[in-house]
Design an enzyme around this catalytic site. Structure first.
Site, PDB file in Angstrom:
ATOM      1  N   SER A  83      -4.838   2.580  -4.294  1.00 32.61           N
ATOM      2  CA  SER A  83      -5.620   3.819  -4.191  1.00 32.61           C
ATOM      3  C   SER A  83      -5.073   4.905  -5.103  1.00 32.61           C
ATOM      4  O   SER A  83      -5.838   5.654  -5.735  1.00 32.61           O
ATOM      5  CB  SER A  83      -5.625   4.306  -2.745  1.00 32.61           C
ATOM      6  OG  SER A  83      -6.143   3.320  -1.878  1.00 32.61           O
ATOM      7  N   ASN A  84      -3.752   5.016  -5.200  1.00 32.56           N
ATOM      8  CA  ASN A  84      -3.150   6.058  -6.026  1.00 32.56           C
ATOM      9  C   ASN A  84      -3.248   5.758  -7.511  1.00 32.56           C
ATOM     10  O   ASN A  84      -2.948   6.617  -8.342  1.00 32.56           O
ATOM     11  CB  ASN A  84      -1.689   6.253  -5.635  1.00 32.56           C
ATOM     12  CG  ASN A  84      -1.559   6.909  -4.279  1.00 32.56           C
ATOM     13  OD1 ASN A  84      -1.709   8.117  -4.146  1.00 32.56           O
ATOM     14  ND2 ASN A  84      -1.304   6.112  -3.254  1.00 32.56           N
ATOM     15  N   TYR A 174      -5.023  -5.323   2.782  1.00 33.78           N
ATOM     16  CA  TYR A 174      -4.845  -3.885   2.579  1.00 33.78           C
ATOM     17  C   TYR A 174      -5.863  -3.143   3.426  1.00 33.78           C
ATOM     18  O   TYR A 174      -7.073  -3.210   3.180  1.00 33.78           O
ATOM     19  CB  TYR A 174      -5.019  -3.560   1.094  1.00 33.78           C
ATOM     20  CG  TYR A 174      -4.832  -2.110   0.712  1.00 33.78           C
ATOM     21  CD1 TYR A 174      -4.182  -1.193   1.526  1.00 33.78           C
ATOM     22  CD2 TYR A 174      -5.311  -1.631  -0.514  1.00 33.78           C
ATOM     23  CE1 TYR A 174      -4.014   0.127   1.161  1.00 33.78           C
ATOM     24  CE2 TYR A 174      -5.143  -0.313  -0.904  1.00 33.78           C
ATOM     25  CZ  TYR A 174      -4.506   0.563  -0.063  1.00 33.78           C
ATOM     26  OH  TYR A 174      -4.346   1.869  -0.441  1.00 33.78           O
ATOM     27  N   LYS A 202      -0.597  -4.422   4.025  1.00 30.38           N
ATOM     28  CA  LYS A 202      -0.241  -3.015   3.846  1.00 30.38           C
ATOM     29  C   LYS A 202      -1.172  -2.217   4.748  1.00 30.38           C
ATOM     30  O   LYS A 202      -2.391  -2.228   4.561  1.00 30.38           O
ATOM     31  CB  LYS A 202      -0.418  -2.565   2.396  1.00 30.38           C
ATOM     32  CG  LYS A 202      -0.133  -1.069   2.214  1.00 30.38           C
ATOM     33  CD  LYS A 202      -0.658  -0.514   0.905  1.00 30.38           C
ATOM     34  CE  LYS A 202      -0.481   1.003   0.883  1.00 30.38           C
ATOM     35  NZ  LYS A 202      -1.151   1.645  -0.269  1.00 30.38           N
ATOM     36  N   SER A 204      -2.149   1.415   6.072  1.00 32.37           N
ATOM     37  CA  SER A 204      -2.011   2.840   5.762  1.00 32.37           C
ATOM     38  C   SER A 204      -2.570   3.736   6.851  1.00 32.37           C
ATOM     39  O   SER A 204      -2.654   4.947   6.673  1.00 32.37           O
ATOM     40  CB  SER A 204      -2.719   3.152   4.434  1.00 32.37           C
ATOM     41  OG  SER A 204      -2.131   2.438   3.373  1.00 32.37           O
ATOM     42  N   GLY A 228       2.123   1.896   4.891  1.00 30.48           N
ATOM     43  CA  GLY A 228       1.362   2.396   3.759  1.00 30.48           C
ATOM     44  C   GLY A 228       1.611   3.842   3.424  1.00 30.48           C
ATOM     45  O   GLY A 228       0.863   4.426   2.628  1.00 30.48           O
ATOM     46  N   VAL A 245       4.863   0.735   1.054  1.00 31.28           N
ATOM     47  CA  VAL A 245       4.141   1.052  -0.182  1.00 31.28           C
ATOM     48  C   VAL A 245       3.772   2.517  -0.065  1.00 31.28           C
ATOM     49  O   VAL A 245       2.839   2.880   0.660  1.00 31.28           O
ATOM     50  CB  VAL A 245       2.897   0.169  -0.358  1.00 31.28           C
ATOM     51  CG1 VAL A 245       2.170   0.526  -1.656  1.00 31.28           C
ATOM     52  CG2 VAL A 245       3.269  -1.309  -0.350  1.00 31.28           C
TER      53      VAL A 245
END
Length: 333
Positions: A83-84, A174, A202, A204, A228, A245
């Site tokens: 996403s980043n 994810y 992961k 988040s 996350g 992460v």
């Protein structure tokens, strides 16, 4: 190139996965029951920001410059096209080229996780194979969400099973509900953890109860849970997560690796004090100001942040000052 030929040519990363597993002795955290994981994900992974030039083209020279600085930080590996990384704003060719660039610069003992999730199962399989060919060690596959009302547990299990059956490299699930509006159901996670090519998730969402239950319910599988976000890293470790992460690792990589070490050594008071100082900066570069805030903060710590791709807009002067104040108040600037 035929799909079967491409698949066979991409088996190298999976074949050497055992070589890259790096067991660690951990006094502070107990290892979940079961055998040693086939691919060790314990540690910190920054989800790299994708640098763009003023004309909003991918700036590979600046990417390589950031990678040289990250090489001195004891990360377990890097995540590309999360996403980043502004993944939705990159074209298919750019995505593969970014992974290739990072792989060339990354030491062989560092893992490379690459985002390959698309809305359709077919597109996800094709991109996952391309990521393997570009040098990724692990595919990070976000939940498809455009038709989220139809994304039942059965549909998601089928999607991830098909992708993982076809993938020449291990797969990490994810779940990022803040962006997708969809939490990967617990029943799906437990079922998918049994797949031999799915090695972790992961998560988040920040629900520590959920993360602890994931660890508990998958403890007999070769499956690892990754936090996350840096804001709940210590709490995630306390319930059995393997690593993190964390967007903030793009900025404060060394302190996050220190937090990882303190938790593993059982130095909980020192870990708690450090975690407290990371919560507000983490919130600032995630929920509050997002990627524009992350890229601005990177510049204060000697990295190239640069612009985001439109329609993401830069911070206002007032927002920049608020962001700076957040880092300063916690002793980072």
């Amino acid at each position: 190139m035929a799909f079967s030929t491409r698949l066979a040519s991409s088996l190298r990363p999976a074949q050497v996965a055992l070589h890259w597993a790096v067991p660690r002795q951990c006094r502070g955290l107990s290892t979940p029951q079961g055998s040693e994981p086939s691919l060790d994900l314990r540690g910190i992974f920054p989800p790299l920001a994708t640098p763009f030039s003023p004309s909003q083209e991918v700036d590979y020279a600046q990417l390589e410059g950031n990678l040289r600085r990250y090489a001195s930080i004891p990360f377990r590996g890097l995540v590309v096209l999360g996403s980043n990384g502004e993944y939705p704003y990159l074209g298919p060719r750019e995505r593969v080229e970014v992974v290739s660039c990072v792989r060339r610069a990354l030491p062989r003992d560092r893992l490379l996780l690459a985002g390959s999730g698309c809305e359709s199962t077919q597109a996800t399989i094709e991109l996952t194979v391309s990521m393997a060919e570009a040098g990724a060690d692990v595919a990070l596959v976000v939940t498809p969400c455009y038709y989220r009302g139809a994304m039942t547990t059965a549909a998601l299990v089928h999607h991830y099973t098909e992708v993982s059956d076809a993938s020449p490299i291990p797969v990490v699930l994810y779940s990022v509900p803040a962006n997708t509006g969809l939490d990967l159901p617990m029943e799906a996670v437990i079922t998918l953890a049994q797949h031999p090519n799915i090695i972790g998730i992961k998560d988040s969402g920040g629900d520590i109860t959920r993360m602890g239950l994931m660890v508990h319910k998958t403890r007999q599988e070769d499956f690892q849970v990754l936090a996350g976000s840096a804001g709940f890293l210590l709490a995630s470790y306390a319930v059995g997560a393997s690593g993190g992460v964390c967007a903030l690792a793009n900025v404060l990589g060394d302190p996050l690796c220190q937090l990882d070490r303190l938790c593993r050594e059982g130095q909980w008071q020192e870990a708690r004090d450090l975690q407290h100082r990371l919560i507000e900066p983490n919130t600032a570069v995630t929920r509050r100001f997002g990627i524009p805030g992350l890229k601005k903060a990177m510049e204060w710590f000697g990295y190239y942040g640069g612009p985001c791709r439109a329609p993401l807009a830069p911070l206002s002067p007032a927002q920049v000052e608020e962001l700076r104040s957040t880092f300063s108040a916690n002793g980072w600037l």
